[in-house]
Design an enzyme around this catalytic site. Structure first.
Site, short mmCIF file in Angstrom:
data_model
loop_
_atom_site.label_atom_id
_atom_site.label_comp_id
_atom_site.label_asym_id
_atom_site.label_seq_id
_atom_site.Cartn_x
_atom_site.Cartn_y
_atom_site.Cartn_z
N LYS A 94 0.81 -1.19 0.00
CA LYS A 94 0.00 0.00 0.00
C LYS A 94 0.86 1.26 0.00
O LYS A 94 0.44 2.32 -0.44
CB LYS A 94 -0.88 0.03 1.26
CG LYS A 94 -1.91 -1.06 1.33
CD LYS A 94 -2.70 -0.92 2.65
CE LYS A 94 -3.65 -2.08 2.83
NZ LYS A 94 -4.34 -2.02 4.14
N GLY A 95 2.08 1.15 0.54
CA GLY A 95 2.86 2.34 0.87
C GLY A 95 3.16 3.29 -0.26
O GLY A 95 3.34 4.48 -0.03
N GLU A 105 8.36 1.58 -5.54
CA GLU A 105 8.28 1.21 -4.12
C GLU A 105 8.23 2.47 -3.26
O GLU A 105 8.77 3.51 -3.66
CB GLU A 105 9.57 0.46 -3.73
CG GLU A 105 9.55 -1.02 -3.99
CD GLU A 105 9.09 -1.79 -2.77
OE1 GLU A 105 8.37 -1.22 -1.92
OE2 GLU A 105 9.45 -2.96 -2.66
N ASP A 106 7.69 2.34 -2.06
CA ASP A 106 7.75 3.45 -1.10
C ASP A 106 9.13 3.52 -0.46
O ASP A 106 9.75 4.57 -0.38
CB ASP A 106 6.66 3.32 -0.02
CG ASP A 106 6.64 1.96 0.66
OD1 ASP A 106 7.37 1.03 0.22
OD2 ASP A 106 5.89 1.81 1.64
N LYS A 153 17.09 2.91 2.62
CA LYS A 153 17.93 2.87 3.82
C LYS A 153 19.17 2.06 3.44
O LYS A 153 19.20 0.83 3.64
CB LYS A 153 17.21 2.17 4.96
CG LYS A 153 15.99 2.91 5.49
CD LYS A 153 15.37 2.10 6.63
CE LYS A 153 14.10 2.74 7.12
NZ LYS A 153 13.39 1.87 8.09
N PHE A 194 12.76 4.18 11.67
CA PHE A 194 11.41 3.93 11.16
C PHE A 194 10.72 5.25 10.82
O PHE A 194 10.66 6.16 11.65
CB PHE A 194 10.59 3.16 12.20
CG PHE A 194 9.34 2.58 11.62
CD1 PHE A 194 9.39 1.42 10.86
CD2 PHE A 194 8.11 3.21 11.80
CE1 PHE A 194 8.23 0.90 10.29
CE2 PHE A 194 6.96 2.70 11.24
CZ PHE A 194 7.03 1.54 10.49
N VAL A 195 10.22 5.35 9.59
CA VAL A 195 9.59 6.60 9.15
C VAL A 195 8.14 6.37 8.73
O VAL A 195 7.75 5.25 8.37
CB VAL A 195 10.38 7.25 7.98
CG1 VAL A 195 11.76 7.69 8.43
CG2 VAL A 195 10.46 6.32 6.78
N ASP A 214 3.10 3.92 6.68
CA ASP A 214 2.28 3.85 7.90
C ASP A 214 3.02 3.31 9.11
O ASP A 214 4.08 2.70 9.01
CB ASP A 214 1.07 2.94 7.65
CG ASP A 214 1.48 1.46 7.62
OD1 ASP A 214 2.47 1.13 6.94
OD2 ASP A 214 0.83 0.65 8.30
N ARG A 231 -0.57 7.51 7.08
CA ARG A 231 -0.34 7.52 5.62
C ARG A 231 -0.68 8.89 5.01
O ARG A 231 -0.18 9.24 3.96
CB ARG A 231 -1.20 6.45 4.93
CG ARG A 231 -0.80 5.02 5.26
CD ARG A 231 -1.48 4.05 4.32
NE ARG A 231 -1.44 2.68 4.79
CZ ARG A 231 -0.43 1.83 4.61
NH1 ARG A 231 0.66 2.23 3.98
NH2 ARG A 231 -0.49 0.61 5.07
P1 5GP Z 1 12.36 -4.56 2.96
O1 5GP Z 1 11.83 -5.84 2.37
O2 5GP Z 1 13.19 -3.74 2.00
O3 5GP Z 1 13.09 -4.82 4.25
O4 5GP Z 1 11.13 -3.71 3.42
C1 5GP Z 1 10.25 -3.16 2.54
C2 5GP Z 1 8.93 -2.85 3.21
O5 5GP Z 1 9.06 -2.72 4.63
C3 5GP Z 1 8.41 -1.54 2.71
O6 5GP Z 1 7.67 -1.68 1.53
C4 5GP Z 1 7.60 -1.05 3.91
O7 5GP Z 1 6.30 -1.60 3.84
C5 5GP Z 1 8.30 -1.65 5.12
N1 5GP Z 1 9.20 -0.69 5.76
C6 5GP Z 1 10.55 -0.73 5.83
N2 5GP Z 1 11.05 0.32 6.50
C7 5GP Z 1 9.99 1.06 6.85
C8 5GP Z 1 9.86 2.31 7.55
O8 5GP Z 1 10.81 2.97 8.00
N3 5GP Z 1 8.59 2.77 7.70
C9 5GP Z 1 7.50 2.11 7.24
N4 5GP Z 1 6.31 2.67 7.44
N5 5GP Z 1 7.59 0.95 6.57
C10 5GP Z 1 8.82 0.43 6.38
#
Ligand code: 5GP
Length: 191
Positions: free
Chosen positions: A56-57, A112-113, A144, A165-166, A172, A178
């Site tokens: 959703k992000g 991607e978000d 990150k 964490f943002v 969210d 959001r």
């Molecule tokens: P990854 O698979 O790269 O570890 O994580 C991707 C997903 O984790 C993102 O699409 C998001 O949903 C969630 N995520 C990772 N870091 C954050 C963050 O700082 N804030 C939020 N709200 N979601 C995060």
């Protein structure tokens, strides 16, 4: 301008126990998206790409990004989950909602978000690659780099951020925040 035009909705205040520290203001985000859209046009402007929004992000980011892209493309959506309601990754990725369109022989822009460990992106990339697209390019609003253990390649990146964490601008915390027009770090404070 009448009184209604002058009114601006205030985003919700932080939830109890939270303090929000703004990392990127609305204006910064708007400016960065304008720059990104130029880079994307240079690489995909004549390729009739399909923009894939990862729900959703990414929904807020994609809504703003596509309105800056002045060339032909289509949009589709998929949903992947790895986090559930937690701020710690479960290490597992699954596809909850799939694309409606075929991407065979299409140029894909996967949006991607945020890329954190890179696990979600790695999974989505290999899933989409198995469908024989002409190419896949990756766009993320946030990255990150310190946490990207999968060392995933990113073609277009909005902002690199620290390993915190943002929320906001589509991202969210347990479904909240959001709607914030900015990106903020969440701090836990005693109630
Ligand atoms: P990854 O698979 O790269 O570890 O994580 C991707 C997903 O984790 C993102 O699409 C998001 O949903 C969630 N995520 C990772 N870091 C954050 C963050 O700082 N804030 C939020 N709200 N979601 C995060």
């Amino acid at each position: 301008m009448n009184q209604f035009n002058q009114m601006r909705l205030q985003p919700e205040p932080p939830l109890p126990g939270h303090r929000l520290e703004i990392l990127h203001e609305e204006q910064d985000i708007r400016q960065r998206i304008a720059e990104l859209s130029k880079e994307i046009r240079e690489q995909l402007g004549d390729k009739d790409p399909i923009v894939v929004c990862v729900l959703k992000g990414a929904f807020v980011f994609v809504a703003d990004l596509v309105r800056q892209l002045d060339f032909p493309f289509t949009v589709d959506f998929l949903r992947a989950s790895s986090y559930g309601d937690s701020v710690v990754t479960s290490g597992e990725v699954k596809l909850d909602l799939d694309l409606q369109q075929s991407i065979s022989n299409r140029h894909v822009l996967l949006v991607e978000d945020i890329v954190d460990t890179g696990l979600t992106l790695k999974y989505l990339q290999s899933n989409l690659e198995s469908r024989n697209p002409a190419s896949i390019k990756i766009c993320t609003l946030l990255h990150k780099p310190l946490n990207n253990v999968k060392l995933t390649h990113i073609d277009f990146c909005g902002f690199e951020i620290p390993n915190d964490f943002v929320v906001g601008y589509g991202l969210d915390w347990q479904g909240y925040y959001r709607n914030l027009p900015y990106i903020a770090q969440v701090h836990q404070v005693s109630k």
